[in-house]
Design a protein around this motif. Structure first.
Motif, PDB file in Angstrom:
ATOM      1  N   CYS A 568       0.850  -1.185   0.000  1.00 54.70           N
ATOM      2  CA  CYS A 568       0.000   0.000   0.000  1.00 54.70           C
ATOM      3  C   CYS A 568       0.891   1.241   0.000  1.00 54.70           C
ATOM      4  N   ASP A 569       0.648   2.131  -0.949  1.00 54.50           N
ATOM      5  CA  ASP A 569       1.450   3.358  -1.053  1.00 54.50           C
ATOM      6  C   ASP A 569       0.898   4.361  -0.038  1.00 54.50           C
ATOM      7  N   ILE A 570       1.455   4.280   1.165  1.00 49.03           N
ATOM      8  CA  ILE A 570       0.894   5.036   2.291  1.00 49.03           C
ATOM      9  C   ILE A 570       0.904   6.537   2.007  1.00 49.03           C
ATOM     10  N   ASP A 571       2.005   7.034   1.482  1.00 54.22           N
ATOM     11  CA  ASP A 571       2.124   8.475   1.231  1.00 54.22           C
ATOM     12  C   ASP A 571       1.745   8.849  -0.196  1.00 54.22           C
ATOM     13  N   VAL A 575       6.584   5.087  -3.691  1.00 53.82           N
ATOM     14  CA  VAL A 575       7.752   4.437  -3.089  1.00 53.82           C
ATOM     15  C   VAL A 575       7.311   3.735  -1.817  1.00 53.82           C
ATOM     16  N   GLU A 576       7.686   2.466  -1.732  1.00 57.99           N
ATOM     17  CA  GLU A 576       7.445   1.707  -0.505  1.00 57.99           C
ATOM     18  C   GLU A 576       8.566   0.674  -0.349  1.00 57.99           C
ATOM     19  N   SER A 577       8.698   0.110   0.820  1.00 55.78           N
ATOM     20  CA  SER A 577       9.708  -0.920   1.093  1.00 55.78           C
ATOM     21  C   SER A 577       9.062  -2.298   0.925  1.00 55.78           C
ATOM     22  N   PHE A 578       9.749  -3.159   0.129  1.00 58.77           N
ATOM     23  CA  PHE A 578       9.268  -4.520  -0.145  1.00 58.77           C
ATOM     24  C   PHE A 578      10.236  -5.550   0.458  1.00 58.77           C
ATOM     25  N   PHE A 617      15.495  -6.250   1.641  1.00 58.43           N
ATOM     26  CA  PHE A 617      14.479  -5.210   1.846  1.00 58.43           C
ATOM     27  C   PHE A 617      14.797  -4.077   0.883  1.00 58.43           C
ATOM     28  N   TYR A 618      13.857  -3.817   0.006  1.00 53.27           N
ATOM     29  CA  TYR A 618      14.146  -2.968  -1.152  1.00 53.27           C
ATOM     30  C   TYR A 618      13.045  -1.932  -1.317  1.00 53.27           C
ATOM     31  N   ASP A 619      13.465  -0.692  -1.505  1.00 53.03           N
ATOM     32  CA  ASP A 619      12.528   0.385  -1.792  1.00 53.03           C
ATOM     33  C   ASP A 619      12.408   0.532  -3.300  1.00 53.03           C
ATOM     34  N   ASN A 620      11.205   0.353  -3.790  1.00 50.61           N
ATOM     35  CA  ASN A 620      11.026   0.429  -5.238  1.00 50.61           C
ATOM     36  C   ASN A 620      11.323   1.833  -5.745  1.00 50.61           C
ATOM     37  N   ILE A 621      11.610   1.918  -7.020  1.00 54.66           N
ATOM     38  CA  ILE A 621      11.920   3.217  -7.603  1.00 54.66           C
ATOM     39  C   ILE A 621      10.860   3.646  -8.609  1.00 54.66           C
ATOM     40  N   SER A 622       9.915   2.757  -8.895  1.00 50.54           N
ATOM     41  CA  SER A 622       8.819   3.130  -9.782  1.00 50.54           C
ATOM     42  C   SER A 622       7.637   2.222  -9.501  1.00 50.54           C
ATOM     43  N   THR A 646       6.871  -8.757 -10.324  1.00 44.50           N
ATOM     44  CA  THR A 646       6.563  -7.321 -10.356  1.00 44.50           C
ATOM     45  C   THR A 646       6.224  -6.820  -8.957  1.00 44.50           C
ATOM     46  N   LEU A 647       6.756  -5.628  -8.655  1.00 42.40           N
ATOM     47  CA  LEU A 647       6.390  -4.916  -7.425  1.00 42.40           C
ATOM     48  C   LEU A 647       5.223  -3.990  -7.762  1.00 42.40           C
ATOM     49  N   ARG A 648       4.109  -4.186  -7.101  1.00 42.57           N
ATOM     50  CA  ARG A 648       2.919  -3.406  -7.414  1.00 42.57           C
ATOM     51  C   ARG A 648       2.476  -2.579  -6.194  1.00 42.57           C
ATOM     52  N   LEU A 649       2.201  -1.306  -6.421  1.00 44.57           N
ATOM     53  CA  LEU A 649       1.735  -0.390  -5.379  1.00 44.57           C
ATOM     54  C   LEU A 649       0.229  -0.204  -5.503  1.00 44.57           C
ATOM     55  N   ILE A 650      -0.422  -0.220  -4.375  1.00 42.30           N
ATOM     56  CA  ILE A 650      -1.853   0.072  -4.323  1.00 42.30           C
ATOM     57  C   ILE A 650      -2.008   1.458  -3.692  1.00 42.30           C
ATOM     58  N   GLN A 651      -2.694   2.345  -4.364  1.00 41.24           N
ATOM     59  CA  GLN A 651      -2.812   3.726  -3.883  1.00 41.24           C
ATOM     60  C   GLN A 651      -3.571   3.772  -2.561  1.00 41.24           C
ATOM     61  N   GLN A 652      -3.043   4.558  -1.597  1.00 36.50           N
ATOM     62  CA  GLN A 652      -3.686   4.725  -0.299  1.00 36.50           C
ATOM     63  C   GLN A 652      -4.988   5.523  -0.487  1.00 36.50           C
ATOM     64  N   PRO A 653      -6.099   4.969  -0.081  1.00 41.19           N
ATOM     65  CA  PRO A 653      -7.351   5.728  -0.223  1.00 41.19           C
ATOM     66  C   PRO A 653      -7.336   6.981   0.671  1.00 41.19           C
TER      67      PRO A 653
END
Length: 656
Positions: A568-571, A575-578, A617-622, A646-653
Motif C-alpha cells: 500500500c502506497d501510504i504516502d 515508493v514503498e519498502s518490499f 528489503f528494497y525500496d522500489n523506484i517506480s 513485479t512490485l505493485r503499489l496500491i494507492q492509499q485511499p
C-alpha cells in the motif's frame, strides 16, 4: 586357448566312431548315436572325450544320455545338425549350436553344457537350452576364431525370415561372457540366392575364406536359384563380414554337398553327385587350387566313380579335416572312409585313398561327419604385451600341457641372451627396447611338431596426464544423469602425445579400464561417479596408463511460480519498502535453501551475470517495477535459473 586334441573323438553314421589319440584313427563301436547326416563331438585339450550329439540327444563320455540332454532342435537329416564350441577362456562351458531341417523349421539355436554338472560328466543348463538365434536358416553352421580369441558362429539364412530365399550370412559372436547379440553381423548377397537348405558351410583354417554348398542343379540367372552349387567368399575374422562371392564351377549334371579346406587354406575340396536326396549316384571329388589362375573354372578331379558302372555309385558325402591334418570323406552305406593323405598338395600328389579307414563290424558310415571349430586345427599362442622394460606374458595352446608334449619359445630378442628362449608353457619376457619382435613357439606332441609365429609390438610407456573433474549442471528433470562429452578429457589425458600414436578410452570401473573392456562413447549419459581414462598405444594395447576423474552433477535449481508483491502506497509517493525474501521463498518452494543461494536484480542481464544484487528489503523506484530473481547452486554457480516478478503499489485511499 583351444587345442587340436579337442577334435580327437569322432562319432558318426550308425554307431561308428574314431579315436585319434594315438596319432592315427582307431575305429571302435562305442558310439550310441545313429544319424544320416549331422553329428558333433568334443574332447578336452588332451583328447579325453567329453560328449557328443546328433543335434537332438547328447551323450556324455560314458556314452550315457545327459540328464537334460534330450530334445535339442537339430535333426539327424540336417547336413550340419550340430556344432560344439568351447566358451572362450572358460574351462567348463560348451555351446551346442543346432540347425534343423525343413520340417519343422527350428532355425539356429544353442544350448549350453556345463561340465561341472552331473558329477563332472556334464549336463545342459536348464535355463540355457534351445535358445533361438534366428527363426529359420539353412542346414549350415560353422565357426571361426576371431582376431581376439572370440568365436564367430556363422549360418546362411533368409534376409526376410519366412521368404524361402536364402541370401544372407549371419555371424553371431561368442565371447568370454557368452553370446554377444549386439555384435551380430549380416552380409547379404542378392546375386547368391538359394532355395534349398542342404549342403555344407565351411570356414578355412586361417579364417580368411568361407564356402557354401547348396543342393539342386545349378540354374544361373534364375531368381532365387543363383545360390545353388558351390560358392567361395572372403571372410573377415575381425569383423565377421562375408564378401567377394565367386562361383566354383563344375559339371551341370552334378550337385554340391560336402566341402573342406586344406590345412594351409589354399585348396578347397568339393563333393559333387548326380543325386541330391541321399540316394546313390555318380560321385566326383574336386580340388580347387585357390592360388591358381582362373581356379574357379579349372578344378582338378581327385576321384570319380565310373558313370558306366552302377556298382560303384555312392551317395553324397561330407569331407572333414582330422587332427592328423588329413581329410576324411564319407561313403554312405559302407564301412569305409576315403582319405586325402596330403591335402596341401596339388592333384594326384594329394594322395587320395578310396578305402582309407575302415570302421568296425556292426557299424556303418553314412553321409555326415562331425564338423569342428577351425581354431582346433591351428595350435597357437596368445600374449599380453607390456611396455618396454616390463614383463610381457605368453600363453601356449592347451595342447602344450598334455602328457608327452613340450614347448620351446623364441622371443625374437637375441640381445636378451639366454633369456631369449623358454621351455615353460606360460613364460614371461622383458623387452628392454621398444620395437616389433617375431615370437616363435614350437610344440612337440606325439603327432609331430607344430610351429607358429606371431609379431609382438613393444612400445614406450604412455603418460596419463592429470585431468580435471567434470562438473556439470543437471537438466530440469534433476534425474542425476547428464550427457558428457569426453573429447576434452581425452585431449587433456593425451597432452602433447600424438593422437595418431595413442588412443584414450573412458571406462566406468578400474577393472574395465585395466582390461580395456566396455569403453564409453564420446557422448555418454553419465551419472555422478568416479570414471577411469585409459591411454594406450594404437598398435599395442598391452602397454597403458590410467587416470581417474570424477563426474559431479549438481542439481538444477527450479524456480516455482512467483506471485507479484503488493504494498500500500501510504504516502501516495510511488515508493514503498518490499521484502523480496517473500518472492525468494516462493521461487525456492520445497528445494533445500542450504543447496541454493537466492539473489535479486533490477534487470535480466544482472540476473544472468549475478551482478549488482539488491538487498532483501528494497525500496522500489517506480510503480509496477519488474525485478529478477536468481537461484544458483552453492557448489556450482554456473548452475542457475532466473525469473521475473513485479512490485505493485496500491494507492492509499483518501477520506474527504
Amino acid at each position: 586357448m583351444n587345442s587340436q586334441n579337442q577334435a580327437n573323438w569322432w562319432f558318426f553314421g550308425n554307431n561308428a566312431s574314431l579315436d585319434f589319440n594315438s596319432g592315427i584313427p582307431i575305429s571302435n563301436n562305442l558310439g550310441q548315436l545313429s544319424t544320416i547326416e549331422g553329428c558333433a563331438s568334443i574332447a578336452d585339450s588332451c583328447g579325453t572325450l567329453l560328449f557328443y550329439t546328433d543335434g537332438i540327444t547328447v551323450w556324455n563320455q560314458n556314452h550315457m544320455v545327459m540328464p537334460n540332454g534330450m530334445n535339442l532342435l537339430g535333426d539327424p537329416s540336417s547336413s550340419q545338425s550340430a556344432l560344439i564350441i568351447p566358451q572362450p577362456d572358460t574351462s567348463n562351458l560348451y555351446y551346442i549350436f543346432t540347425v534343423g531341417d525343413f520340417n519343422p523349421r527350428n532355425g539356429l539355436n544353442y544350448s549350453v553344457v556345463d561340465m561341472s554338472l552331473n558329477g563332472g560328466l556334464g549336463d545342459i543348463i536348464p535355463s540355457q537350452k534351445n535358445i533361438n538365434l534366428i527363426a529359420d536358416s539353412t542346414e549350415k553352421v560353422a565357426a571361426a576364431v576371431t582376431n581376439n580369441g572370440d568365436a564367430w558362429i556363422v549360418t546362411y539364412a533368409e534376409e526376410v525370415i519366412g521368404s524361402g530365399i536364402f541370401n544372407t550370412f549371419y555371424a553371431f559372436r561368442l565371447t568370454t561372457s557368452g553370446m554377444d547379440l549386439s555384435a551380430t553381423v549380416t552380409s547379404t548377397f542378392n546375386n547368391v540366392q538359394a532355395d534349398d537348405r542342404r549342403g555344407y558351410l565351411r570356414i578355412s583354417p586361417d579364417g580368411t575364406k568361407l564356402a557354401i554348398m547348396t543342393q539342386l542343379p545349378v540354374t544361373a540367372g534364375t531368381v532365387g536359384q543363383t545360390g545353388r552349387g558351390a560358392w567361395l567368399f572372403d571372410f573377415n575374422n575381425s569383423t565377421g563380414i562375408v564378401s567377394n562371392p565367386i562361383r566354383l564351377n563344375f559339371p551341370i549334371t552334378h550337385q554340391a554337398y560336402g566341402a573342406e579346406f586344406s590345412p594351409d587354406s589354399k585348396k578347397i575340396y568339393v563333393d559333387i553327385n548326380t543325386q541330391s536326396n541321399g540316394n546313390a549316384g555318380d560321385r566326383i571329388l574336386l580340388q580347387y587350387n585357390l592360388d591358381a589362375t582362373n581356379f574357379a573354372d579349372s578344378p582338378l578331379t581327385i576321384y570319380s566313380t565310373d558313370p558306366a558302372d552302377l556298382t560303384d555309385d555312392v551317395a553324397r558325402g561330407a569331407l572333414q579335416i582330422g587332427p592328423d591334418n588329413k581329410i576324411y570323406y564319407s561313403r554312405k552305406s559302407t564301412q569305409w572312409l576315403s582319405v586325402i593323405n596330403n591335402p596341401n598338395q596339388i592333384g594326384a600328389a594329394s594322395n587320395f585313398v578310396l578305402d582309407g579307414v575302415q570302421v568296425v563290424t556292426g557299424t556303418q558310415v553314412n553321409e555326415g561327419l562331425p564338423p569342428f571349430y577351425n581354431a582346433f586345427f591351428n595350435p597357437s599362442f596368445s600374449f599380453i604385451e607390456a611396455c618396454e622394460t616390463d614383463a610381457s606374458q605368453f600363453f601356449a595352446d592347451d595342447i602344450a600341457n598334455c602328457p608327452g608334449s613340450s614347448v620351446l619359445w623364441d622371443f625374437g630378442d637375441p640381445s636378451s641372451g639366454l633369456n631369449n628362449t623358454s621351455t615353460l608353457p606360460e613364460p614371461s619376457h622383458i623387452y628392454n627396447t621398444a620395437g616389433i619382435y617375431n615370437v616363435t613357439l614350437s610344440i612337440t606332441t606325439i603327432r609331430g611338431i607344430y610351429i607358429t609365429s606371431k609379431e609382438i609390438t613393444i612400445v614406450t610407456q604412455p603418460v596419463a596426464n592429470s585431468v580435471n573433474d567434470i562438473i556439470v549442471c543437471d537438466d530440469i528433470s534433476n534425474d542425476g544423469i547428464a550427457t558428457i562429452d569426453f573429447a576434452p578429457t581425452a585431449s587433456s589425458i593425451l597432452g602433447s602425445q600424438s593422437s595418431a600414436a595413442f588412443q584414450v578410452t573412458v571406462h566406468e570401473t578400474l577393472i574395465d579400464a585395466q582390461n580395456d573392456f566396455n569403453s564409453l562413447p564420446d557422448n555418454y549419459d553419465a551419472i555422478a561417479a568416479t570414471y577411469y581414462a585409459r591411454i594406450d598405444s594404437r598398435v599395442s594395447n598391452g602397454c597403458y596408463a590410467i587416470a581417474a576423474f570424477d563426474i559431479i552433477i549438481n542439481p538444477q535449481p527450479i524456480i516455482n511460480n512467483i506471485d507479484d508483491l503488493y504494498a500500500c502506497d501510504i504516502d501516495n509517493d510511488n515508493v514503498e519498502s518490499f521484502d523480496l525474501g517473500l518472492a525468494g521463498l516462493q521461487a525456492l518452494g520445497s528445494q533445500d535453501p542450504i543447496l541454493f543461494d537466492v539473489s535479486y536484480h533490477t534487470n535480466m542481464n544482472d540476473a544472468v551475470t549475478n551482478s549488482n544484487p539488491l538487498s532483501t528489503f528494497y525500496d522500489n523506484i517506480s510503480a509496477n517495477e519488474i525485478l529478477w530473481v536468481r537461484i544458483e547452486n552453492t557448489d556450482n554457480t554456473s548452475c542457475f535459473s532466473i525469473d521475473s516478478f513485479t512490485l505493485r503499489l496500491i494507492q492509499q485511499p483518501v477520506i474527504t
